[in-house]
Design an enzyme around this catalytic site. Sequence first.
Site, PDB file in Angstrom:
ATOM      1  N   GLY A   1       0.839  -1.201   0.000  1.00  0.00           N
ATOM      2  CA  GLY A   1       0.000   0.000   0.000  1.00  0.00           C
ATOM      3  C   GLY A   1       0.863   1.236   0.000  1.00  0.00           C
ATOM      4  N   SER A   2       0.216   2.385  -0.152  1.00  0.00           N
ATOM      5  CA  SER A   2       0.959   3.639  -0.085  1.00  0.00           C
ATOM      6  C   SER A   2       0.063   4.701   0.521  1.00  0.00           C
ATOM      7  CB  SER A   2       1.416   4.065  -1.480  1.00  0.00           C
ATOM      8  OG  SER A   2       0.290   4.205  -2.312  1.00  0.00           O
ATOM      9  N   GLY A   3       0.699   5.689   1.113  1.00  0.00           N
ATOM     10  CA  GLY A   3      -0.055   6.758   1.770  1.00  0.00           C
ATOM     11  C   GLY A   3       0.516   8.096   1.383  1.00  0.00           C
ATOM     12  N   ALA A   4       0.278   9.067   2.242  1.00  0.00           N
ATOM     13  CA  ALA A   4       0.698  10.435   1.939  1.00  0.00           C
ATOM     14  C   ALA A   4       2.214  10.591   1.950  1.00  0.00           C
ATOM     15  CB  ALA A   4       0.078  11.376   2.961  1.00  0.00           C
ATOM     16  N   TYR A   5       2.896   9.793   2.764  1.00  0.00           N
ATOM     17  CA  TYR A   5       4.323  10.040   2.988  1.00  0.00           C
ATOM     18  C   TYR A   5       5.235   8.937   2.482  1.00  0.00           C
ATOM     19  CZ  TYR A   5       2.651  13.741   5.964  1.00  0.00           C
ATOM     20  OH  TYR A   5       2.032  14.868   6.423  1.00  0.00           O
ATOM     21  N   GLY A   6       4.662   7.769   2.128  1.00  0.00           N
ATOM     22  CA  GLY A   6       5.544   6.690   1.723  1.00  0.00           C
ATOM     23  C   GLY A   6       4.785   5.482   1.226  1.00  0.00           C
ATOM     24  N   ALA A   7       5.561   4.482   0.775  1.00  0.00           N
ATOM     25  CA  ALA A   7       4.970   3.234   0.286  1.00  0.00           C
ATOM     26  C   ALA A   7       5.460   2.093   1.162  1.00  0.00           C
ATOM     27  CB  ALA A   7       5.384   3.009  -1.155  1.00  0.00           C
TER      28      ALA A   7
ATOM     29  N   ASP B   1      -4.440  11.072  16.411  1.00  0.00           N
ATOM     30  CA  ASP B   1      -5.216  10.721  15.211  1.00  0.00           C
ATOM     31  C   ASP B   1      -5.529   9.226  15.179  1.00  0.00           C
ATOM     32  OD1 ASP B   1      -6.545  11.190  12.827  1.00  0.00           O
ATOM     33  OD2 ASP B   1      -4.755  10.896  11.603  1.00  0.00           O
TER      34      ASP B   1
ATOM     35  N   LYS C   1       8.933   0.075   4.876  1.00  0.00           N
ATOM     36  CA  LYS C   1       8.364   1.363   4.449  1.00  0.00           C
ATOM     37  C   LYS C   1       9.464   2.235   3.856  1.00  0.00           C
ATOM     38  CE  LYS C   1       5.697   5.303   6.278  1.00  0.00           C
ATOM     39  NZ  LYS C   1       4.949   5.795   7.450  1.00  0.00           N
TER      40      LYS C   1
END
Length: 367
Positions: free
Chosen positions: A34-40, A153, A56
């Site tokens: 998966g990937s998000g806002a800051y990394g994969a 969060d 990561k």
Amino acid sequence: MSSPPPARSGFYRQEVTKTAWEVRAVYRDLQPVGSGAYGAVCSAVDGRTGAKVAIKKLYRPFQSELFAKRAYRELRLLKHMRHENVIGLLDVFTPDETLDDFTDFYLVMPFMGTDLGKLMKHEKLGEDRIQFLVYQMLKGLRYIHAAGIIHRDLKPGNLAVNEDCELKILDFGLARQADSEMTGYVVTRWYRAPEVILNWMRYTQTVDIWSVGCIMAEMITGKTLFKGSDHLDQLKEIMKVTGTPPAEFVQRLQSDEAKNYMKGLPELEKKDFASILTNASPLAVNLLEKMLVLDAEQRVTAGEALAHPYFESLHDTEDEPQVQKYDDSFDDVDRTLDEWKRVTYKEVLSFKPPRQLGARVSKETPL
């Protein structure tokens, strides 16, 4: 065009979803997760132990001072954590051989398989599993809070769960106000405490307890408890359940704007939680009434919640590791990009893996 230099000795290169990864040779079978806002994130197998791990790679961590500061904080927080219900580091490495070449580093963590958000979408959770999952959330939070960190969060998507229903908290202490400006990602407010949503006052660690209450209620009913469309609507949804707060509470708000807004609201009675949480046991309802309190000062702490009779069958006082306070005075210093690089490189090189690398650790690793 000249070809790139060969991979560092003991490393190999692989393209993963159009990104070049260069990882230590002990980590085999890279698969994108998966990937998000800051990394994969990729899964891999540690060839030394056969254990599945998550690796990561941060996206260009040194593209700006803001990103560099965040990357440094994430690395230091992960290095600090040694608790079975909090994600920690098994390894951290860089393929770059000198500080001058340093542009990337990789974080290696236990592979968990899924998260609570996905789990809840696929199945209705029974009382025993809900109890065990909430217990683990609170144990992880008690440890994080003892280190002086607030998660800020907590939501189903950053609670990692494996097939044995073991839970680890992810992304703690990283939610800062700058996040949405940096990434354009919209932050979900549904699990956030009212004092965070409206910036009412300096908030405390009990903001995380509110989030646990929202998540627990969702596990019981299968529905998001407070689903506001914007921050004021979120507050209205909350007060339909908690009722409007007394005047004495409103006086304590630090923001005049918030005070005036609250004074103008129609008075709402507190609802009976049992009527909202159909099928919940009386003890579960009682615990939720102590967590979902509008006044943060009246909310239970993680330690108090763990001592609640709802967890009687699980409570084990022997199990608690000591934690040193996390020193965040380094994180908010103003540094140039080169200075951030230097301190991050030093943190990468000074990492000592937990004693039982990759092995299943039943008790927490001592600090």
